[in-house]
Design a protein around this motif. Structure first.
Motif, mmCIF file in Angstrom:
data_model
loop_
_atom_site.group_PDB
_atom_site.id
_atom_site.type_symbol
_atom_site.label_atom_id
_atom_site.label_comp_id
_atom_site.label_asym_id
_atom_site.label_seq_id
_atom_site.Cartn_x
_atom_site.Cartn_y
_atom_site.Cartn_z
ATOM 1 N N GLU A 110 3.232 5.996 -29.185
ATOM 2 C CA GLU A 110 4.190 4.974 -28.781
ATOM 3 C C GLU A 110 3.897 4.414 -27.399
ATOM 4 N N VAL A 111 3.196 5.188 -26.567
ATOM 5 C CA VAL A 111 2.986 4.761 -25.177
ATOM 6 C C VAL A 111 1.516 4.660 -24.810
ATOM 7 N N ARG A 112 0.620 4.750 -25.795
ATOM 8 C CA ARG A 112 -0.800 4.798 -25.478
ATOM 9 C C ARG A 112 -1.340 3.464 -24.972
ATOM 10 N N TYR A 113 -0.643 2.365 -25.256
ATOM 11 C CA TYR A 113 -1.094 1.051 -24.815
ATOM 12 C C TYR A 113 -0.256 0.581 -23.629
ATOM 13 N N PRO A 114 -0.790 -0.348 -22.819
ATOM 14 C CA PRO A 114 -0.034 -0.852 -21.674
ATOM 15 C C PRO A 114 1.328 -1.396 -22.090
ATOM 16 N N LYS A 115 2.313 -1.277 -21.206
ATOM 17 C CA LYS A 115 3.685 -1.650 -21.537
ATOM 18 C C LYS A 115 3.807 -3.106 -21.969
ATOM 19 N N LYS A 116 3.075 -4.009 -21.306
ATOM 20 C CA LYS A 116 3.174 -5.419 -21.687
ATOM 21 C C LYS A 116 2.687 -5.636 -23.108
ATOM 22 N N VAL A 117 1.650 -4.899 -23.507
ATOM 23 C CA VAL A 117 1.143 -5.018 -24.873
ATOM 24 C C VAL A 117 2.161 -4.429 -25.850
ATOM 25 N N ARG A 118 2.769 -3.292 -25.487
ATOM 26 C CA ARG A 118 3.773 -2.682 -26.353
ATOM 27 C C ARG A 118 4.958 -3.615 -26.542
ATOM 28 N N ASP A 119 5.371 -4.261 -25.452
ATOM 29 C CA ASP A 119 6.494 -5.189 -25.546
ATOM 30 C C ASP A 119 6.161 -6.351 -26.470
ATOM 31 N N GLU A 124 6.556 -9.017 -31.856
ATOM 32 C CA GLU A 124 5.875 -9.503 -33.063
ATOM 33 C C GLU A 124 6.316 -8.721 -34.294
ATOM 34 N N ALA A 125 6.503 -7.409 -34.125
ATOM 35 C CA ALA A 125 6.885 -6.564 -35.258
ATOM 36 C C ALA A 125 8.285 -6.898 -35.768
ATOM 37 N N ARG A 126 9.148 -7.398 -34.895
ATOM 38 C CA ARG A 126 10.517 -7.741 -35.309
ATOM 39 C C ARG A 126 10.631 -9.147 -35.874
ATOM 40 N N SER A 127 9.612 -9.957 -35.686
ATOM 41 C CA SER A 127 9.697 -11.366 -36.075
ATOM 42 C C SER A 127 9.562 -11.553 -37.582
ATOM 43 N N LEU A 141 -4.189 -12.085 -32.713
ATOM 44 C CA LEU A 141 -3.964 -11.565 -34.055
ATOM 45 C C LEU A 141 -5.095 -11.928 -35.015
ATOM 46 N N LEU A 142 -5.947 -12.844 -34.611
ATOM 47 C CA LEU A 142 -7.037 -13.295 -35.476
ATOM 48 C C LEU A 142 -8.386 -12.702 -35.099
ATOM 49 N N GLN A 143 -8.459 -12.003 -33.986
ATOM 50 C CA GLN A 143 -9.746 -11.563 -33.467
ATOM 51 C C GLN A 143 -10.261 -10.292 -34.137
ATOM 52 N N THR A 144 -11.576 -10.211 -34.280
ATOM 53 C CA THR A 144 -12.217 -8.973 -34.704
ATOM 54 C C THR A 144 -12.330 -8.041 -33.500
ATOM 55 N N PRO A 145 -12.541 -6.735 -33.707
ATOM 56 C CA PRO A 145 -12.711 -5.829 -32.567
ATOM 57 C C PRO A 145 -13.868 -6.233 -31.657
ATOM 58 N N GLY A 146 -14.991 -6.633 -32.251
ATOM 59 C CA GLY A 146 -16.139 -7.020 -31.447
ATOM 60 C C GLY A 146 -15.888 -8.264 -30.623
ATOM 61 N N HIS A 147 -15.174 -9.205 -31.200
ATOM 62 C CA HIS A 147 -14.821 -10.435 -30.488
ATOM 63 C C HIS A 147 -13.924 -10.097 -29.300
ATOM 64 N N THR A 241 3.859 -20.699 -28.340
ATOM 65 C CA THR A 241 4.215 -19.655 -29.290
ATOM 66 C C THR A 241 5.728 -19.639 -29.484
ATOM 67 N N VAL A 242 6.152 -19.577 -30.740
ATOM 68 C CA VAL A 242 7.571 -19.449 -31.072
ATOM 69 C C VAL A 242 7.706 -18.341 -32.104
ATOM 70 N N LEU A 243 8.572 -17.364 -31.818
ATOM 71 C CA LEU A 243 8.827 -16.267 -32.737
ATOM 72 C C LEU A 243 10.298 -16.291 -33.136
ATOM 73 N N LYS A 244 10.568 -16.142 -34.436
ATOM 74 C CA LYS A 244 11.938 -16.149 -34.952
ATOM 75 C C LYS A 244 12.257 -14.801 -35.582
ATOM 76 N N PHE A 245 13.552 -14.422 -35.514
ATOM 77 C CA PHE A 245 13.979 -13.106 -35.963
ATOM 78 C C PHE A 245 15.042 -13.195 -37.049
ATOM 79 N N THR A 246 15.302 -12.073 -37.699
ATOM 80 C CA THR A 246 16.211 -12.054 -38.854
ATOM 81 C C THR A 246 17.634 -12.463 -38.499
#
Length: 300
Positions: A110-119, A124-127, A141-147, A241-246
């Motif tokens: 849950e905390v392995r990534y930087p806080k800004k990335v987690r936020d 995104e997960a709630r959208s 969201l479209l990038q490959t790991p190598g990219h 960017t626009v994100l919408k929620f339930t």
């Protein structure tokens, strides 16, 4: 919604154990400004230390038994390094914890990534709907790991290699959104120039184009390309960017509006949606866009 960067000197060599047969796979540094994450890591470290001391094992002996350097053991136990899943699995086995240490992998994840990335990943997960225009490069969201790795390695001042891998892993973890059920509606508009820049070399460029085709064919995804020969459009000032929620709420952000701050006000969101709508109208339609990606792939 973009992640800030900061370079730190890698401490991998300083953490290395003295034994020539030891492996000291670097962990991840704890961000002191990430109080929730730091608290979790400190708790996990204390529990590992308690288990080690309960069986009468010295830190050096423990490190040798699990194949890690003594220095890294002290850092993990002191809450200064984030242990990787393999570290916790080996510690559980060696200390006979019966799964009690291994089960902490969920807390650490849950905390392995930087806080800004987690936020960002949490939003995104709630959208239920994401609409994104990217003025330069490809959406994360479209990038490959190598990219993604090539982009992080090009940053200045430079990330350490450990930080690069951490950021790549964080970006890839966000792509779990494509596996969500029910699937959210995802819309992306990319500039044609992003398709033609060989980030990471020709082989990685081809993998990236193939990934775009794969994602663009998903039924819940709309992928469009803005041709380079189009004249000025509302996205020239930067990403949107626009994100919408339930619950009917939404959040948006644009580099070219409202000083780049996230906005939730209905009037401000309508402005961003108006701009995005015009961008979509001026871009190639999804079928034409995939055809262009295929054409560029065929030319590489």
């Amino acid at each position: 919604m973009h992640v800030g960067s900061g370079a730190r000197v890698s401490t991998g060599e300083a953490d290395a154990g003295c034994g020539s047969g030891e492996t000291d796979e670097p962990g991840w540094e704890v961000d002191p400004d990430d109080e929730p994450g730091a608290a979790v890591v400190a708790t996990v470290g204390r529990q590992i230390k308690a288990w080690r001391e309960s069986v009468g094992m010295r830190a050096g002996e423990f490190g040798a038994a699990i194949g890690y350097g003594e220095g890294l053991v002290y850092k993990v136990e002191g809450g200064k390094r984030i242990p990787r899943p393999e570290f916790l699995d080996k510690a559980d086995e060696v200390l006979g914890a019966g799964g009690k240490i291994a089960m902490m992998k969920g807390d650490v994840a849950e905390v392995r990534y930087p806080k800004k990335v987690r936020d960002l990943a949490g939003v995104e997960a709630r959208s239920v709907e994401i609409a994104a225009y990217v003025a330069h490069g490809l959406h994360g969201l479209l990038q490959t790991p190598g990219h993604a790795r090539a982009l992080f390695e090009a940053r200045q001042p430079p990330y350490s290699q450990d930080e690069v891998e951490r950021m790549v892993a964080a970006r890839m973890a966000r792509q779990a959104i494509f596996d969500r059920l029910p699937a959210p509606a995802l819309g992306f508009v990319q500039e044609e120039s992003a398709l033609r820049r060989p980030i990471g070399g020709v082989a990685e460029w081809r993998r990236q184009l193939g990934r775009l085709l794969e994602i663009g064919r998903l039924r819940n995804v709309t992928l469009q390309v803005m041709p380079t020969h189009r004249e000025a459009h509302p996205g020239m000032d930067g990403d949107i960017t626009v994100l919408k929620f339930t619950d009917g709420t939404a959040v948006g952000r644009s580099q070219g509006a409202f000083n780049g701050r996230p906005v939730t006000d209905a009037k401000q969101l309508r402005i961003l949606e108006l701009r995005y709508g015009i961008i979509r109208a001026e871009a190639l339609n999804p079928r034409e866009s995939l055809a262009l990606v295929e054409k560029v792939l065929g030319e590489t």
